[in-house]
Scaffold this motif. Structure first.
Motif, PDB file in Angstrom:
ATOM      1  N   VAL A 458       4.351 -16.577  16.421  1.00  0.00           N
ATOM      2  CA  VAL A 458       2.592 -17.383  16.763  1.00  0.00           C
ATOM      3  C   VAL A 458       2.960 -17.438  18.152  1.00  0.00           C
ATOM      4  O   VAL A 458       1.592 -17.297  18.710  1.00  0.00           O
ATOM      5  N   LEU A 459       3.865 -17.690  18.572  1.00  0.00           N
ATOM      6  CA  LEU A 459       3.842 -18.851  20.237  1.00  0.00           C
ATOM      7  C   LEU A 459       3.796 -17.053  21.014  1.00  0.00           C
ATOM      8  O   LEU A 459       3.147 -16.830  22.494  1.00  0.00           O
ATOM      9  N   ASP A 460       4.175 -16.010  20.528  1.00  0.00           N
ATOM     10  CA  ASP A 460       5.101 -14.690  21.811  1.00  0.00           C
ATOM     11  C   ASP A 460       3.411 -14.076  21.627  1.00  0.00           C
ATOM     12  O   ASP A 460       2.920 -13.685  22.761  1.00  0.00           O
ATOM     13  N   ALA A 461       2.812 -13.971  20.585  1.00  0.00           N
ATOM     14  CA  ALA A 461       1.656 -13.564  20.230  1.00  0.00           C
ATOM     15  C   ALA A 461       0.798 -13.985  21.061  1.00  0.00           C
ATOM     16  O   ALA A 461      -0.216 -13.700  21.463  1.00  0.00           O
ATOM     17  N   TRP A 462       0.480 -15.124  21.099  1.00  0.00           N
ATOM     18  CA  TRP A 462      -0.941 -16.265  21.551  1.00  0.00           C
ATOM     19  C   TRP A 462      -0.460 -15.835  22.651  1.00  0.00           C
ATOM     20  O   TRP A 462      -0.966 -15.673  24.299  1.00  0.00           O
ATOM     21  N   ALA A 463       0.649 -15.414  24.109  1.00  0.00           N
ATOM     22  CA  ALA A 463       1.188 -15.922  25.467  1.00  0.00           C
ATOM     23  C   ALA A 463       0.549 -14.295  25.834  1.00  0.00           C
ATOM     24  O   ALA A 463       0.797 -14.594  27.078  1.00  0.00           O
ATOM     25  N   ALA A 464       0.508 -13.593  25.046  1.00  0.00           N
ATOM     26  CA  ALA A 464       0.137 -12.292  25.453  1.00  0.00           C
ATOM     27  C   ALA A 464      -1.182 -12.545  25.059  1.00  0.00           C
ATOM     28  O   ALA A 464      -2.129 -10.575  25.479  1.00  0.00           O
ATOM     29  N   GLN A 465      -2.050 -12.721  24.779  1.00  0.00           N
ATOM     30  CA  GLN A 465      -3.281 -12.803  24.828  1.00  0.00           C
ATOM     31  C   GLN A 465      -4.186 -13.578  25.161  1.00  0.00           C
ATOM     32  O   GLN A 465      -4.053 -14.749  25.316  1.00  0.00           O
ATOM     33  N   LYS A 466      -5.519 -13.391  25.574  1.00  0.00           N
ATOM     34  CA  LYS A 466      -6.401 -14.384  26.147  1.00  0.00           C
ATOM     35  C   LYS A 466      -7.379 -15.033  25.085  1.00  0.00           C
ATOM     36  O   LYS A 466      -7.833 -13.732  25.023  1.00  0.00           O
ATOM     37  N   PRO A 467      -7.379 -16.450  25.113  1.00  0.00           N
ATOM     38  CA  PRO A 467      -8.678 -16.626  24.046  1.00  0.00           C
ATOM     39  C   PRO A 467      -9.593 -16.434  24.127  1.00  0.00           C
ATOM     40  O   PRO A 467      -9.569 -16.937  25.874  1.00  0.00           O
ATOM     41  N   ASP A 468     -10.612 -16.589  24.052  1.00  0.00           N
ATOM     42  CA  ASP A 468     -11.710 -17.377  24.562  1.00  0.00           C
ATOM     43  C   ASP A 468     -12.042 -19.075  23.618  1.00  0.00           C
ATOM     44  O   ASP A 468     -12.802 -18.727  23.017  1.00  0.00           O
ATOM     45  N   PHE A 469     -11.821 -19.533  24.986  1.00  0.00           N
ATOM     46  CA  PHE A 469     -12.150 -20.511  25.075  1.00  0.00           C
ATOM     47  C   PHE A 469     -13.020 -21.705  25.559  1.00  0.00           C
ATOM     48  O   PHE A 469     -13.075 -20.998  27.411  1.00  0.00           O
ATOM     49  N   PRO A 470     -13.023 -22.640  25.679  1.00  0.00           N
ATOM     50  CA  PRO A 470     -13.008 -23.469  24.530  1.00  0.00           C
ATOM     51  C   PRO A 470     -14.461 -22.884  23.631  1.00  0.00           C
ATOM     52  O   PRO A 470     -15.053 -22.331  23.228  1.00  0.00           O
TER      53      PRO A 470
END
Length: 505
Positions: A458-470
């Protein structure tokens, strides 16, 4: 006891109040000394005065998390008279020679017999350095002199223990070059709470519950750690950490292990820690498809307006750090195979709640086919950790009257109703256990690495993706994607963090 980081928030708000409580209840050893070590300028007198001021701030302060009616002067004096202070840079060798001199003085004046506990209340990047310096100074040696007189030396290490699997392995390898595993106490303050420890007693001391504590009777498990606070003054730390690293591999998994472990052969440290390790060894790595992250925007929490995470001090204006995590996990063993474990933790939630909820499989409703009842509500067993400590069981009963109808009722047990409430910050038991050499509530090296292994994808996947925040309002229960996480498994929803018609369990 030597505290590295003596001027830090952890020492002032938790460590010294816990020692004060041990003194007040008579559990502080007669032969005891407290040595504070920090780079901040100060003396033993100024340090004691600063700590006393902090303790006085707890008197009558219901929001402090450790409210006391008054200060027990005798208990405080018993602790304060044994305090000394060492000023210096923790990365340099000379400060450890000063620590050695202070330990020798403590042995002479307080009769500590050479025993020492080193508490690392410092930034995680200093853990390895401090252990290295302790070893170089010979302060971790447990045998000295021609007669090989034995004493003990123990090191307590706070979280986070690494920031991913690789760094956790490196840190384990580094400190194990200086220390043996039985000298290392990796601490998680969640395990110091009486209600967390009582989970084992609840399960294994009652013949009623353990026989149904398995995949045949349990539909799924929800573990919630919801906080009303934001990141407060921890912006720099949180920007490097985030909710997943900060909470899941340690606090949340600590709760999960108590619920999911097999019965140990006894309450000895080795037996209990073996069973906890087996839980994580049987857990496949988390799938990024079954994990959701969120970040709070501005909103209202407990009737007060609060700012967005990106507007907090020391937080980047466009930060993509998560303040909320939800995920689905499974344990592939005979007890739990096929039972989903849903975990969530977040900041700026509607209420502060820590609970473990077990939902049992629903009974067949065919027996009620000629009644107005079309479906049955599930049975829940809820272990409440905070803010109220207790256990509740929800089940169906018939409503009074000639018409067959059902109502969901609860049987509630609250610790405060049965046992006297004592001021407690959660560290008292853990500090005492280090003093007596009981590692039951502390995390072993293999368990640390297993927990990081589980969340690493999960850490690896999230590091490679830009989230739609907030993606969620402060005061809400998290992003909408977290609701969909459970709906994918069928007709299943999160238990409400607050009472809401839209979110009935």
């Amino acid at each position: 006891m030597v505290i590295f980081g003596a001027s830090g928030d952890l020492t002032k708000r938790l460590m010294v109040p816990a020692l004060y409580n041990l003194s007040r209840t008579g559990l502080l050893p007669q032969h005891f000394a407290l040595i504070g070590v920090d780079r901040a300028q100060g003396t033993a007198e100024s340090w004691r005065a600063h700590l006393l001021d902090m303790l006085k701030s707890f008197v009558g302060n219901a929001d402090a998390g450790f409210e006391i009616d008054r200060i027990d002067e005798e208990a405080w004096t018993r602790l304060a008279d044994r305090m000394s202070y060492v000023q210096g840079d923790l990365t340099t060798a000379d400060v450890y020679q000063k620590v050695r001199a202070s330990l020798d003085e403590a042995e002479s004046s307080q009769g500590t017999q050479g025993n020492a506990m080193f508490y690392l209340a410092v930034a995680s990047q200093l853990f390895g350095t401090v252990v290295d310096r302790l070893g170089e100074a010979g302060l971790t040696d447990e045998e000295v002199g021609e007669g090989k007189r034995s004493h003990w030396r123990r090191v307590v290490i706070e979280k986070p223990f690494g920031h991913d699997l690789e760094s956790a392995r490196e840190l384990n390898a580094r400190i194990l070059r200086t220390l043996t595993e039985d000298q290392i106490y990796r601490i998680d303050h969640f395990l110091g709470k009486d209600t967390v420890q009582s989970i084992m007693a609840f399960r294994f001391a009652n013949g009623l519950f353990e026989p149904i504590w398995n995949r045949d009777r349990i539909d799924h498990v929800q573990i919630t750690v919801a906080e009303t606070v934001g990141v407060e003054r921890r912006g720099k730390f949180y920007e490097q950490t985030g909710a997943l690293r900060d909470m899941v591999p340690n606090h949340v998994f600590a709760l999960l292990s108590m619920v999911a472990m097999e019965p140990p052969t006894g309450f000895g440290a080795a037996s209990v820690r073996d069973k906890k390790a087996e839980v994580f060894a049987a857990m496949p790595a988390a799938s990024p498809e079954w994990a959701v992250r969120g970040q709070y925007r501005a909103g209202t929490v407990l009737s007060k307006p609060v700012r967005a995470y990106r507007d907090e001090p020391d937080v980047a204006p466009g930060s993509n750090v998560e303040t909320y995590v939800a995920m689905r996990l499974e344990i592939d063993n005979w007890r739990w195979a096929g039972v989903p474990f849903y975990l969530r933790t977040g900041k700026h939630m509607p209420q502060r709640i820590t609970e473990i909820a077990l939902r049992f499989k629903q009974a067949p409703s065919a027996v009620f086919q000629d009644t107005p009842i079309t479906s049955l509500r599930p049975n829940w067993l809820v272990l409440s950790i905070a803010p109220e400590e207790g256990i509740s069981l929800q089940f169906e009963v018939k409503c009074p009257g000639p018409v067959v109808d059902l109502a969901a009722v609860k049987m509630d047990f609250r610790y405060n109703d049965w046992f006297p409430k004592e001021p407690n910050v959660g560290y008292e038991t853990l500090i005492y256990d280090v003093m007596i050499g009981d590692q039951t509530l502390f995390v072993r090296a293999d368990t640390v690495e297993q927990t990081w292994r589980i969340v690493q994808p999960v850490l690896d996947a999230w590091a490679a993706q830009k989230p739609d925040f907030p993606n969620y309002d402060s005061g809400d229960e998290g992003p909408k994607a977290a609701d969909e996480l459970l709906r994918r498994d069928g007709n299943c929803v999160w238990r409400p963090v607050k009472s809401s018609p839209a979110r009935k369990a």
